[in-house]
Design an enzyme around this catalytic site. Sequence first.
Site, short mmCIF file in Angstrom:
data_model
loop_
_atom_site.label_atom_id
_atom_site.label_comp_id
_atom_site.label_asym_id
_atom_site.label_seq_id
_atom_site.Cartn_x
_atom_site.Cartn_y
_atom_site.Cartn_z
N LEU A 1 4.46 -14.79 -10.21
CA LEU A 1 3.11 -14.80 -9.64
C LEU A 1 2.06 -15.01 -10.75
CD1 LEU A 1 1.34 -14.21 -7.06
CD2 LEU A 1 1.31 -11.83 -7.78
N THR A 2 2.23 -14.27 -11.85
CA THR A 2 1.19 -14.22 -12.89
C THR A 2 1.06 -15.54 -13.65
OG1 THR A 2 1.66 -11.86 -13.18
CG2 THR A 2 0.49 -12.95 -14.97
N SER B 1 -4.22 -9.65 -12.52
CA SER B 1 -4.71 -8.81 -11.42
C SER B 1 -5.35 -9.67 -10.33
CB SER B 1 -5.75 -7.80 -11.92
OG SER B 1 -5.22 -7.05 -12.99
N PHE C 1 4.49 -14.39 -18.48
CA PHE C 1 5.01 -13.00 -18.43
C PHE C 1 6.05 -12.80 -17.32
CE2 PHE C 1 0.49 -11.50 -19.83
CZ PHE C 1 0.78 -11.73 -21.15
N ASP D 1 4.32 -4.46 -2.26
CA ASP D 1 4.35 -3.16 -1.56
C ASP D 1 5.74 -2.54 -1.64
OD1 ASP D 1 1.75 -3.02 -0.79
OD2 ASP D 1 2.09 -3.54 1.32
N ARG E 1 16.36 23.46 -32.04
CA ARG E 1 15.50 23.35 -33.22
C ARG E 1 14.77 24.68 -33.44
NH1 ARG E 1 14.55 20.67 -37.95
NH2 ARG E 1 12.32 20.76 -38.46
N GLU F 1 3.60 -5.27 -12.25
CA GLU F 1 3.60 -5.17 -10.78
C GLU F 1 2.31 -4.52 -10.26
OE1 GLU F 1 7.12 -4.63 -8.56
OE2 GLU F 1 8.39 -5.25 -10.22
N THR G 1 -1.49 -3.32 -12.28
CA THR G 1 -1.84 -2.24 -13.21
C THR G 1 -2.19 -0.98 -12.41
OG1 THR G 1 -4.19 -2.77 -13.17
CG2 THR G 1 -2.84 -3.92 -14.84
#
Length: 393
Positions: free
Chosen positions: A125-126, A132, A156, A240, A268, A366, A368
Amino acid sequence: MAVAPLTDEQREIRDLVRTLARERIAPRAAEIDESHEFPWDIVELYREHGLFGLFFDEEYGGLGTGTLLALTAIEEVSKVCATSGLILAVQELGSLGLKLAGNDEQKERYLPRLASGEWLCAYALTESGSGSDSAAMRTTARRDGDDYVLDGSKRFITNAEVANLYTVFAKTDPQGGHSGISAFVVESDTPGFQVARLEPKMGISGSTTGELVFEDARVPAANLLGQEGDGFKIAMRILDRSRPGIAAQGLGLAQGATDYALEYAKTRETMGKPIAQHQLIAAKLADMETACEAARGLLYKFGQLVDDGVDGPELTKASAQAKLFCTDTAMWVTTEAVQILGGYGYIREYPVERMMRDAKITQIYEGTNEIQRLVIAREMLKENRAFLLAGVG
Ligand SMILES: Cc1cc2nc3c(=O)[nH]c(=O)nc-3n(C[C@H](O)[C@H](O)[C@H](O)COP(=O)(O)OP(=O)(O)OC[C@H]3O[C@@H](n4cnc5c(N)ncnc54)[C@H](O)[C@@H]3O)c2cc1C
């Protein structure tokens, strides 16, 4: 909503994944991170045990065991290796277009090969100028006879170069805004399509992230998903359902880091006692564990909603809430785990620094987490809760 427990059969599969994660994937996690090489041996392990089938219906060769179980599988693997968890999550992301909008012929042609893991897939998609704001994409698809001709590029894209099948979004009507976008499935050997480069990254180093270039790439019209102009709606419906896969990756990272920090804190010693007995460290551990459990509640609620057949605004909101909370928890909890290990947390010999680097991307891809907040608020604004306020004031 109370989340129904897993059935005996589902628990058995979850336990198999847990065992494979601990015994076969955990010992590879640091090497995968250091080598920056895609872990084909992990893909082979998934194929051998039929784990890709978790994301597909029985009629296409999958297990048909539902979304809740599939999410727990991503969680279990991501506790030890987020790159390996992502391979499962992206098999879902890249195939959802076919599952939600494909016709019978398209499903029969591709889904069995994806369910067995013979083929890997991806979701594109990007673009460099549209993340966004995905409707601002510039890749075009022009109808020419029995084909569409794709021109442009995608940036990406997870599984670039290793995927055999890409769900690609392009504008069939460049002036048409959201409704000018269409969705296609594109095979990796399509003439005119190539992966131009892979990106070096902060984390999830074994996962490939690449740029796809389309130059007069001819895609058969039979590979259009749904109708021309349906692409944006398909892209959003996919997200979704796929975002909770990233939530599961985040939750796995958070729980894996909590478990590691807990064991470390028991052994520790400073000032004559294990650091777990210093109240400030004990409080951190308690907060980390509680955040993981709260995140798990949101994630499993989403899985249950899908398995109950719920769709629409309720699912959109539950998906965004799970993604937001699980991945913010991942970032915060992994950072706290590094703090609990002190100087050792910062060096490569211990896994928590890798977990912290891997966690960052879960807040970004997917959608931000700023976008998730917008989605949740938008759904809230549509709800009418005035009746709850009756008599208040
Ligand atoms: C490792 C990796 C793997 C990826 N895998 C895939 C993949 O498989 N497929 C795919 O299609 N994409 C993938 N992506 C892309 C990813 O989904 C985008 O990077 C992400 O959606 C953000 O888009 P952007 O980078 O263009 O940032 P921008 O959209 O430019 O955002 C920059 C900043 O502004 C904020 N912002 C933007 N708009 C708003 C707003 N309206 N209100 C408030 N804040 C806003 C964002 O939250 C962010 O903080 C991947 C990215 C990476 C790094």
